[in-house]
Design a protein around this motif. Structure first.
Motif, PDB file in Angstrom:
ATOM      1  N   TYR A  41      -6.627  -2.924  -3.044  1.00 38.35           N
ATOM      2  CA  TYR A  41      -6.294  -2.029  -4.141  1.00 38.35           C
ATOM      3  C   TYR A  41      -6.116  -2.814  -5.439  1.00 38.35           C
ATOM      4  O   TYR A  41      -6.602  -2.402  -6.497  1.00 38.35           O
ATOM      5  N   ALA A  42      -5.451  -3.967  -5.370  1.00 41.81           N
ATOM      6  CA  ALA A  42      -5.258  -4.805  -6.565  1.00 41.81           C
ATOM      7  C   ALA A  42      -6.595  -5.274  -7.112  1.00 41.81           C
ATOM      8  O   ALA A  42      -6.814  -5.277  -8.329  1.00 41.81           O
ATOM      9  N   ALA A  43      -7.500  -5.662  -6.233  1.00 44.39           N
ATOM     10  CA  ALA A  43      -8.815  -6.125  -6.673  1.00 44.39           C
ATOM     11  C   ALA A  43      -9.611  -4.990  -7.319  1.00 44.39           C
ATOM     12  O   ALA A  43     -10.261  -5.181  -8.343  1.00 44.39           O
ATOM     13  N   GLN A  44      -9.546  -3.814  -6.740  1.00 47.71           N
ATOM     14  CA  GLN A  44     -10.289  -2.671  -7.284  1.00 47.71           C
ATOM     15  C   GLN A  44      -9.701  -2.196  -8.606  1.00 47.71           C
ATOM     16  O   GLN A  44     -10.427  -1.871  -9.535  1.00 47.71           O
ATOM     17  N   ALA A  45      -8.371  -2.166  -8.681  1.00 47.71           N
ATOM     18  CA  ALA A  45      -7.701  -1.679  -9.889  1.00 47.71           C
ATOM     19  C   ALA A  45      -7.680  -2.732 -10.993  1.00 47.71           C
ATOM     20  O   ALA A  45      -7.500  -2.400 -12.160  1.00 47.71           O
ATOM     21  N   GLY A  46      -7.816  -3.999 -10.610  1.00 44.76           N
ATOM     22  CA  GLY A  46      -7.726  -5.069 -11.600  1.00 44.76           C
ATOM     23  C   GLY A  46      -6.317  -5.252 -12.116  1.00 44.76           C
ATOM     24  O   GLY A  46      -6.103  -5.742 -13.221  1.00 44.76           O
ATOM     25  N   ALA A  47      -5.348  -4.861 -11.303  1.00 42.00           N
ATOM     26  CA  ALA A  47      -3.942  -4.941 -11.703  1.00 42.00           C
ATOM     27  C   ALA A  47      -3.095  -5.331 -10.496  1.00 42.00           C
ATOM     28  O   ALA A  47      -3.462  -5.028  -9.357  1.00 42.00           O
ATOM     29  N   PRO A  48      -1.974  -5.992 -10.732  1.00 38.86           N
ATOM     30  CA  PRO A  48      -1.097  -6.373  -9.624  1.00 38.86           C
ATOM     31  C   PRO A  48      -0.551  -5.147  -8.893  1.00 38.86           C
ATOM     32  O   PRO A  48      -0.377  -4.082  -9.486  1.00 38.86           O
ATOM     33  N   VAL A  49      -0.304  -5.328  -7.614  1.00 42.48           N
ATOM     34  CA  VAL A  49       0.282  -4.274  -6.795  1.00 42.48           C
ATOM     35  C   VAL A  49       1.497  -4.846  -6.092  1.00 42.48           C
ATOM     36  O   VAL A  49       1.407  -5.881  -5.428  1.00 42.48           O
ATOM     37  N   LEU A  50       2.633  -4.178  -6.250  1.00 37.03           N
ATOM     38  CA  LEU A  50       3.846  -4.560  -5.541  1.00 37.03           C
ATOM     39  C   LEU A  50       4.207  -3.444  -4.581  1.00 37.03           C
ATOM     40  O   LEU A  50       4.498  -2.326  -4.995  1.00 37.03           O
ATOM     41  N   ALA A  51       4.118  -3.733  -3.305  1.00 33.57           N
ATOM     42  CA  ALA A  51       4.590  -2.815  -2.272  1.00 33.57           C
ATOM     43  C   ALA A  51       5.891  -3.419  -1.789  1.00 33.57           C
ATOM     44  O   ALA A  51       5.902  -4.310  -0.945  1.00 33.57           O
ATOM     45  N   SER A  52       7.004  -2.975  -2.385  1.00 41.43           N
ATOM     46  CA  SER A  52       8.284  -3.627  -2.123  1.00 41.43           C
ATOM     47  C   SER A  52       8.902  -3.251  -0.789  1.00 41.43           C
ATOM     48  O   SER A  52       9.792  -3.940  -0.307  1.00 41.43           O
ATOM     49  N   ASP A  53       8.434  -2.159  -0.182  1.00 42.67           N
ATOM     50  CA  ASP A  53       8.933  -1.792   1.145  1.00 42.67           C
ATOM     51  C   ASP A  53       7.835  -1.045   1.892  1.00 42.67           C
ATOM     52  O   ASP A  53       7.625   0.149   1.671  1.00 42.67           O
ATOM     53  N   LEU A  54       7.139  -1.758   2.751  1.00 39.79           N
ATOM     54  CA  LEU A  54       6.029  -1.159   3.500  1.00 39.79           C
ATOM     55  C   LEU A  54       6.491  -0.127   4.515  1.00 39.79           C
ATOM     56  O   LEU A  54       5.671   0.633   5.039  1.00 39.79           O
ATOM     57  N   THR A  55       7.783  -0.091   4.808  1.00 42.45           N
ATOM     58  CA  THR A  55       8.284   0.901   5.754  1.00 42.45           C
ATOM     59  C   THR A  55       8.689   2.193   5.043  1.00 42.45           C
ATOM     60  O   THR A  55       8.990   3.181   5.696  1.00 42.45           O
ATOM     61  N   ALA A  56       8.698   2.197   3.712  1.00 42.54           N
ATOM     62  CA  ALA A  56       9.054   3.394   2.957  1.00 42.54           C
ATOM     63  C   ALA A  56       7.909   4.392   2.989  1.00 42.54           C
ATOM     64  O   ALA A  56       6.747   4.034   3.212  1.00 42.54           O
ATOM     65  N   ASP A  57       8.233   5.628   2.745  1.00 35.11           N
ATOM     66  CA  ASP A  57       7.249   6.703   2.834  1.00 35.11           C
ATOM     67  C   ASP A  57       6.026   6.472   1.958  1.00 35.11           C
ATOM     68  O   ASP A  57       4.903   6.672   2.396  1.00 35.11           O
TER      69      ASP A  57
END
Length: 122
Positions: A41-57
């Motif tokens: 997703y970061a590569a496609q969007a060209g922007a950083p992605v922070l998934a701070s809690d992968l267990t969150a909804d």
């Protein structure tokens, strides 16, 4: 931070180049196999992605299989930064962490600092 991986893009898909440990290598491989996850997703969007809690909804809905497999490996957070410049993304740097130590208790690296420290700019 518990691990990191670097994945250049070849023909639009990530190709794992290096990882800090077996768990980070496995998570990079999972994303490449699934064709989905924060790194892609970061590569496609060209922007950083922070998934701070992968267990969150939210993250679990966005990347359900990756989130489940990452959580099973003890990873709760992913910070993916595209490498390259504004015109071309040549890959990603992915930082992995657990809920107890990162990113909640450590500063999140700025995308600009990560990009400049890992990829030459023009």
């Amino acid at each position: 931070m518990t691990g990191a991986s670097v994945s250049p893009r070849g023909d639009g898909m990530p190709v794992r180049m290096g990882a800090s440990d077996a768990a980070a290598a496995r998570l990079a491989e999972i994303q490449a196999t699934l064709g989905d996850g924060p790194s892609l997703y970061a590569a496609q969007a060209g922007a950083p992605v922070l998934a701070s809690d992968l267990t969150a909804d939210r993250a679990a809905r966005r990347w359900p299989v990756f989130a489940q497999q990452a959580a099973e490996a003890g990873v709760r957070a992913v910070y993916s930064v595209p490498l390259g410049d504004d015109a071309v993304c040549v890959g990603t740097l992915d930082l992995y962490g657990d809920a107890q130590r990162w990113p909640c208790c450590a500063p999140t690296p700025s995308p600009t600092a990560v990009r400049h420290s890992t990829w030459p700019t023009r």
